[in-house]
Write an enzyme that holds these catalytic residues in place. Structure first.
Site, PDB file in Angstrom:
ATOM      1  CG  ASP A  32      -1.885   1.125   1.272  1.00  0.00           C
ATOM      2  OD1 ASP A  32      -2.030   1.803   0.238  1.00  0.00           O
ATOM      3  OD2 ASP A  32      -2.474   1.365   2.339  1.00  0.00           O
TER       4      ASP A  32
ATOM      5  CG  ASN B  56      -1.958   5.437  -1.924  1.00  0.00           C
ATOM      6  OD1 ASN B  56      -2.143   4.408  -1.266  1.00  0.00           O
ATOM      7  ND2 ASN B  56      -2.807   5.858  -2.847  1.00  0.00           N
TER       8      ASN B  56
ATOM      9  CG  ASP C 279     -13.006  -4.933  -6.107  1.00  0.00           C
ATOM     10  OD1 ASP C 279     -13.387  -4.579  -4.963  1.00  0.00           O
ATOM     11  OD2 ASP C 279     -13.021  -4.195  -7.103  1.00  0.00           O
TER      12      ASP C 279
ATOM     13  CB  THR D 284      -9.185  -0.429  -4.047  1.00  0.00           C
ATOM     14  OG1 THR D 284     -10.396  -0.175  -3.314  1.00  0.00           O
ATOM     15  CG2 THR D 284      -8.833   0.769  -4.920  1.00  0.00           C
TER      16      THR D 284
ATOM     17  CG  ASN E 178      38.822 -16.989  22.046  1.00  0.00           C
ATOM     18  OD1 ASN E 178      39.227 -17.635  23.020  1.00  0.00           O
ATOM     19  ND2 ASN E 178      39.628 -16.603  21.075  1.00  0.00           N
TER      20      ASN E 178
ATOM     21  CG  HIS F 209      42.193 -13.429  21.554  1.00  0.00           C
ATOM     22  ND1 HIS F 209      42.233 -13.559  20.197  1.00  0.00           N
ATOM     23  CD2 HIS F 209      42.725 -14.579  22.055  1.00  0.00           C
ATOM     24  CE1 HIS F 209      42.777 -14.728  19.880  1.00  0.00           C
ATOM     25  NE2 HIS F 209      43.066 -15.370  20.984  1.00  0.00           N
TER      26      HIS F 209
ATOM     27  CB  SER G 126      42.331 -28.145  25.421  1.00  0.00           C
ATOM     28  OG  SER G 126      41.348 -27.776  26.367  1.00  0.00           O
TER      29      SER G 126
ATOM     30  NE  ARG H 290      37.124 -25.238  25.303  1.00  0.00           N
ATOM     31  CZ  ARG H 290      37.952 -24.388  24.697  1.00  0.00           C
ATOM     32  NH1 ARG H 290      39.246 -24.699  24.574  1.00  0.00           N
ATOM     33  NH2 ARG H 290      37.521 -23.247  24.217  1.00  0.00           N
TER      34      ARG H 290
ATOM     35  CE1 TYR I 270      22.130 -22.380 -12.063  1.00  0.00           C
ATOM     36  CE2 TYR I 270      20.753 -20.863 -13.323  1.00  0.00           C
ATOM     37  CZ  TYR I 270      21.819 -21.740 -13.254  1.00  0.00           C
ATOM     38  OH  TYR I 270      22.587 -21.967 -14.360  1.00  0.00           O
ATOM     39  CG  ASP I 271      23.650 -15.355 -10.075  1.00  0.00           C
ATOM     40  OD1 ASP I 271      23.912 -15.386 -11.303  1.00  0.00           O
ATOM     41  OD2 ASP I 271      23.761 -14.332  -9.376  1.00  0.00           O
TER      42      ASP I 271
END
Length: 761
Positions: A147, A149, A183, A189, A306, A350, A521, A548, A705-706
């Site tokens: 919409d 407007n 409609d 509209t 981290n 870090h 680790s 880990r 897709y391209d």
């Protein structure tokens, strides 16, 4: 058109004042603080902002984007500006996914309260919406887009523009026919319900109608027996089909007379297929459904690397928000890098990089507050301690004082355990993983004895120090290895109970010298080479000790490795950079989507058996192998890749990816459908052979897709093989950030068969 939810929206004085608009200060940093005029739109579902009250407004956010609203004192940024702005006048809007928080400062406490209370009211309302209300809201949003407007009605020209926005390529004459049919007032509209009728004509599902008529004798309804047949034959619901049919009719049949007669109309059938009961993810896997009384090392544990970083590893921002987001998404193992800070207060960042710094006590406070909001099961603090003796004592003080009873500081019953405790026994407990001066046995023996003399204590510390090595050293700190390391402080050492960090030398060394409560680790490179060279030994190691795995230090962009290969060897804490969206985090979210998103998933039995012969690189004969047939049928309301290009319409294809042991990891895709993101139809079947289904994850990806470049991502959904339902199922797509793209979905048929018959090697 007013929002289709208008009659159901809460009526509230706060909301009325928000719709008038408020001038507030938007704060991005200490130096970026600008006045903006914020206003809740009349639909009650979107907030727009402008530079001034009568300025050109643009959308700021949708209520459905908002996770929660926090008070000013909870904001790191606003706390840093407390001298400039009273915290009571500030508040933070926290969004789903990885979108940055929005910090705002109102002109008075009253105005801040109006917005905080009003927004939270709307967020709660959106959260409680049912399926139909969510669809109504989605339609209302599209009407607002179309919409142009803003006169509350749509001309045919506006409808044509909207069709492009909605990814629909349609013949103009056919579109005009549908428009005229909808409609009803013949005004030229479309308003309110007329637009809804127009939408319904667009979303006819012939493939579902055909399926419905296959089981319905009169094409109008499914009788109870017909619906039971469908549930047994197609949905593989087995003996429970009869009881389930009654439940589903009662839940999804829209007409009261249909419910009374125990029949299901086409609308009810479609509602069922689109619901959680018709979802590909089995609803029985949504609550806690696994045994939570096994030792900790028997589980995969959702783990973060981290955790304090919300950006890259070199210059990124450190923030307590990293911990809040990780914990709220069910992460149960967070990492804390601690260094000496100014004024005697340890800081988290870090080390040897330009990442920003945050006070350790703020991190602990955030963990204490958010640890158990999503899951009651234990949180592990993986401490990387680089502090002096004095600041280690402060670390121990903050942990004990701030976390209080949440912190586990001794064995559960004060006795020496013979195995790790279970997630159930450790509910709502926070465990410290780190270096420890003594063994657990020595700790328990000495608890009631007098402490040693200072000389004996120092000797013990030096001895323990010589046994340990610096963990996960950065290249720069390796150069400085010759500098003497600070000795571990006894008060901090004492807080490490079940998770003593030790250096890994070899599997033989671990078996001969280490105990079950000691954990090692591994860098991703080290873990990969061990899996290749000694896969079965790694599996056996993980049946009695926790491991880990952490990303390479070369991943300065906070990229991630594929966690699946480490899960295949039974590694429990496979730590990821949770701030980085992508395939790897999709796999993590997919695995931990089950079991109430608790952050703990019981490993398959062959990864828990102390005599297991399983080798992730060379699995034994496929006695549980399965064949998977997936018919990719159709798509529904796929979003645009680039919403700024009104004329472009997606050319969607579906790729199905399987992740598991190396031999099972594969992918196949459908062809693409040209210019149709609204209701594309593929009708293609993909076939997979899977040797070890217990370890497999399925990822469904929709791409645009391209032919000129890489296909663009539209949406995805990832789930464990053992949580997959057979039959006709909808897959509700998620964004890159893991946020629902409702109502975007794909419709599939899933069939699994024992063995590998009929599938080429």
């Amino acid at each position: 058109m007013a929002s289709l939810l208008q009659g159901r929206l809460p009526v509230n004085q706060d909301l009325l004042l928000m719709q008038k608009g408020t001038l507030m200060r938007k704060v991005r940093s200490k130096s970026w603080k600008k006045l903006r005029y914020f206003r809740l739109q009349d639909d009650g579902m979107t907030v727009w902002h402008a530079r001034q009250a009568r300025g050109r407004a643009k959308p700021s956010f949708s209520i459905s984007d908002v996770d929660t609203v926090r008070e000013g004192h909870e904001s790191e940024l606003l706390r840093n500006l407390a001298e400039e702005f009273p915290l009571e006048q500030g508040f933070t809007i926290v969004f789903h996914g990885r979108r940055s928080n929005l910090d705002l400062v109102a002109n008075s406490v009253e105005e801040a309260q109006i917005w905080m209370q009003g927004l939270q009211l709307l967020v709660d309302f959106v959260t409680s919406m049912d399926q139909q209300e969510r669809l109504d809201q989605w339609l209302s949003d599209w009407f607002q887009h179309g919409d142009k407007n803003q006169d509350g009605r749509m001309s045919f020209g506006e409808v044509q523009r909207l069709l492009h926005l909605m990814n629909v390529e349609m013949d103009q004459d056919h579109a005009f026919q549908l428009f005229q049919r909808a409609d009803a007032s013949q005004s030229g509209t479309l308003e309110g319900e007329e637009f809804v009728e127009f939408y319904k004509s667009l979303t006819q599902r012939p493939e579902v109608q055909e399926l419905f008529e296959k089981f319905s004798s009169d094409g109008q309804k499914l009788t109870l027996l017909e619906f039971v047949d469908f549930l047994q034959e197609e949905q593989k619901e087995g003996e429970r089909a009869s009881d389930l049919a009654l439940e589903l009719i009662d839940c999804y049949e829209p007409s009261d007379s249909g419910k009374l007669r125990h029949v299901l109309s086409m609308d009810g059938f479609l509602s069922y297929l689109y619901s959680k009961d018709g979802d590909i993810f089995n609803p029985t896997c949504l609550p806690i459904y696994q045994d939570m009384t096994q030792p900790l090392n028997q589980y995969y544990i959702s783990s973060s690397h981290n955790t304090y970083l919300v950006g890259d590893q070199l210059c990124g921002q450190s923030s307590v928000e990293g911990y809040i987001r990780a914990l709220k998404r069910g992460c149960r193992c967070v990492e804390v890098d601690i260094w000496d800070g100014p004024s005697g207060e340890p800081i988290v960042y870090h080390g040897h990089t330009l990442t920003s710094r945050i006070p350790f006590k703020d991190v602990v406070a955030a963990i204490g507050q958010y640890a158990f909001q999503t899951s009651d099961y234990p949180v592990i603090l993986s401490l990387e301690n680089h502090c002096s003796w004095e600041q280690q004592e402060i670390i121990a003080h903050h942990l004990t004082e701030i976390l209080g009873n949440q912190l586990l500081s001794t064995t559960l019953d004060g006795q020496l355990p013979t195995q790790l405790p279970s997630p159930e026994e450790l509910r709502r407990k926070i465990l410290v993983k780190g270096k420890k001066l003594k063994t657990l046995e020595e700790d328990l023996e000495e608890e009631e004895e007098e402490p040693e003399s200072e000389l004996e204590e120092a000797e013990l510390q030096l001895e323990a120090q010589m046994e340990s090595e610096p963990q996960e050293l950065s290249p720069r700190s390796k150069d400085k290895k010759k500098k003497s390391k600070p000795i571990l402080c006894p008060s901090l050492s004492a807080l490490v109970v079940y998770l003593k960090a030790v250096t890994f030398y070899s599997f033989t060394h671990s078996r001969e010298h280490y105990r079950f409560y000691e954990t090692s680790s591994f860098s991703e490179a080290k873990a990969k080479s061990l899996i290749k060279e000694a896969g079965n030994e790694f599996v056996l190691h993980n049946t009695w000790q926790l491991s880990r795995v952490y990303p390479s230090g070369l991943r300065t962009d906070s990229s991630n490795y594929n966690p699946q290969e480490f899960w295949n060897a039974g590694c429990q804490m496979v730590a990821l950079n949770m701030q980085t969206a992508g395939l790897e985090m999709d796999l993590c979210d997919g695995l931990f989507r089950q079991n109430a998103g608790s952050g703990y998933v019981l490993k398959p039995d062959f990864l828990r058996d102390a005599q297991s012969s399983f080798h992730p690189e060379r699995p034994i004969s496929p006695f549980k192998a399965q064949t998977l047939l997936i018919q990719v049928i159709s798509g529904q309301q796929l979003p645009k890749v680039d919403k700024t290009k009104e004329e472009s319409i997606v050319d969607p294809l579906v790729r199905v990816e399987i992740f598991g042991i190396r031999q099972d990891t594969t992918r196949q895709e459908t062809s693409y459908v040209e210019n149709n993101g609204f209701n594309p139809y593929w009708g293609q079947t993909l076939c997979f052979r899977v040797l070890v289904p217990e370890l497999a994850l399925l990822r469904f990806v929709v791409k645009d897709y391209d032919w000129k470049s890489r296909n663009d991502f539209i949406g995805q959904y990832t789930l464990p093989w053992n949580c997959m339902q057979q039959g006709y199922r909808h897959i509700h797509l998620l964004s890159k950030d893991g946020i629902s793209l409702h109502p975007a979905s794909i419709f599939v048929h899933i069939c699994t068969r024992e063995g590998l018959e009929g599938v080429e090697s």
